[in-house]
Design an enzyme around this catalytic site. Structure first.
Site, mmCIF file in Angstrom:
data_model
loop_
_atom_site.group_PDB
_atom_site.id
_atom_site.type_symbol
_atom_site.label_atom_id
_atom_site.label_comp_id
_atom_site.label_asym_id
_atom_site.label_seq_id
_atom_site.Cartn_x
_atom_site.Cartn_y
_atom_site.Cartn_z
ATOM 1 N N TYR A 39 -5.141 -1.272 2.728
ATOM 2 C CA TYR A 39 -6.358 -2.023 2.429
ATOM 3 C C TYR A 39 -7.540 -1.069 2.535
ATOM 4 O O TYR A 39 -7.409 0.114 2.259
ATOM 5 C CB TYR A 39 -6.446 -3.237 3.376
ATOM 6 C CG TYR A 39 -7.381 -4.305 2.891
ATOM 7 C CD1 TYR A 39 -7.280 -4.825 1.599
ATOM 8 C CD2 TYR A 39 -8.379 -4.807 3.721
ATOM 9 C CE1 TYR A 39 -8.147 -5.807 1.146
ATOM 10 C CE2 TYR A 39 -9.247 -5.797 3.282
ATOM 11 C CZ TYR A 39 -9.124 -6.285 1.997
ATOM 12 O OH TYR A 39 -9.988 -7.262 1.555
ATOM 13 N N LYS A 94 14.133 -20.568 -11.498
ATOM 14 C CA LYS A 94 14.047 -19.555 -12.547
ATOM 15 C C LYS A 94 13.604 -18.222 -11.949
ATOM 16 O O LYS A 94 14.162 -17.163 -12.257
ATOM 17 C CB LYS A 94 13.032 -20.011 -13.590
ATOM 18 C CG LYS A 94 13.169 -19.320 -14.916
ATOM 19 C CD LYS A 94 14.201 -20.037 -15.749
ATOM 20 C CE LYS A 94 14.280 -19.464 -17.130
ATOM 21 N NZ LYS A 94 15.144 -20.268 -18.007
#
Length: 399
Positions: A39, A94
């Site tokens: 970060y 999926k």
């Protein structure tokens, strides 16, 4: 029996508790030094690199390996319009298959709108995050415009699996079934029953593969270019099919047909229809959960029988296709999944079965066959390069 069904239902519900997906880290964050790199302030360098060169998003973010699985919940399995929240388990499933079979990270996105323009706008706004878009369970005919517009307006692959996934696996199976029967696709008569999203896509792919005499049939009978249709997609379909202008019901046009492909409804194909087909007929009855004809009734009278069910031989299952086709498209950073890539995927699936192994009950490989995804990946990437939609050539350096 009732007790066993209750136990199975409980197992299914437990499997879905809390969903089927989670986010994990590629690199652990264990100290301040790690934090400063993952970060701020370190990440600013990465942001600037992408700002200077947009293509670096493929190398420096999850875009390279991430697909959005997008639905509005209007055509979910055989359940119909059950809404976006109820569609989530399917979209999660999926996404799980993407990861399991091709190591593609997929994110289920269920949209609380049925407005075509709004869906297009939302997906376009989300596109910078993803390397591809898999449209799923969007009702016809809206699905045609949504896919066509997104393909035209985005620079990443857009693929409607209900249309093209079905078409690819059907084509793969039919290519092998024809080999079993000693027939050539350009010489056979093919009847496709159910001219919705899947039926139209199946027909177009078979024509692209070399079919000539292909007739589409729906509730109103054989689709014919001499008729007028309120549905524009039927009018367009009529222009490319039924070259001999046959008319009438399914029972009329099935006479002399070599191949029946059903993407329609249970029990629409009768035994008498099958008996009126050509010698060594091929029947793909893919309505789920009940096929267009009971396989037990049809099987003694056909050369090759296929369904969409797992409890019969020759299951036509989309899971054979979509993980590999996106794996190939992502790896070559394709801008589209075009007709050449789809046909290449179908041929790759069919090639998994050696000609010496082919027989009436084995025309399509198992979804768990580890060769399937890699064959599709390489075939799709090669077709993408040849058709000019690949940013990256996977074949460089491969002998």
């Amino acid at each position: 029996m009732e007790e066993l069904l209750m136990e199975l239902l409980e197992e299914i519900m437990l499997l879905h508790k809390g969903g089927k997906l989670e986010t994990t880290l590629k690199h652990p964050i264990l100290c301040k030094d790690d934090l400063s790199k993952v970060y701020t302030p370190g990440v600013a360098k990465v942001c600037q690199a992408i700002a200077d060169d947009q293509s670096q998003a493929y190398e420096l973010t999850t875009k390279k390996n991430t697909v959005a699985v997008v639905s509005d919940g209007t055509a979910v399995l055989g359940l119909g319009d059950i809404g976006p929240k109820a569609a989530m388990p399917v979209m999660e499933g999926k996404a799980a298959l993407f990861k399991q079979f091709a190591d593609v990270d997929a994110v289920p996105i269920c949209l609380d709108t049925k407005d075509t323009e709004e869906i297009i706008a939302i997906v376009k706004a989300l596109a910078p995050t993803f390397g591809g878009i898999n449209l799923e369970d969007i009702s016809s005919p809206r699905c045609f415009e949504i896919e066509a517009r997104l393909r035209a307006e985005l620079d990443i692959p857009v693929f409607h699996d209900d249309q093209h996934g079905t078409a690819i696996v059907v084509t793969a199976g039919l290519l092998n079934a024809l080999k079993v029967c000693g027939k050539d696709i350009k010489d056979v008569k093919i009847v496709v029953n159910g001219i919705g999203a899947a039926g139209i896509s199946v027909s177009k792919m078979l024509l692209h593969a070399g079919a000539v005499n292909l007739i589409g049939v729906d509730r109103e009978g054989a689709i014919n270019r001499l008729a007028d249709y309120e549905r524009s997609h039927w009018s367009d379909y009529a222009q490319i099919t039924n070259p001999y202008l046959e008319i009438g019901s399914l029972s009329d046009v099935i006479k002399g047909a070599d191949v029946f492909i059903g993407v329609s409804a249970p029990d629409v194909l009768k035994l008498e229809d099958v008996l009126n087909m050509a010698t060594d007929p091929i029947v793909f009855a893919m309505a789920n959960p009940m096929p267009e004809i009971d396989p037990a009734i049809a099987a003694p009278h056909v050369r090759v029988m296929a369904t969409g069910r797992s409890d019969y031989p020759n299951q036509i299952n989309n899971v054979l296709c979509f993980p590999g086709i996106f794996r190939g498209a992502l790896d070559c950073e394709a801008t589209d999944i075009n007709e050449d890539m789809k046909l290449a995927a179908a041929e790759a699936i069919s090639s998994v079965i050696d000609p010496s192994e082919l027989h009436e009950k084995y025309i399509i490989p198992d979804a768990f066959d580890p060769r399937v995804v890699e064959r599709i990946r390489m075939a799709v990437a090669e077709a993408a390069v040849k058709s000019g939609v690949a940013r990256k050539n996977l074949l460089v350096g491969i002998n």
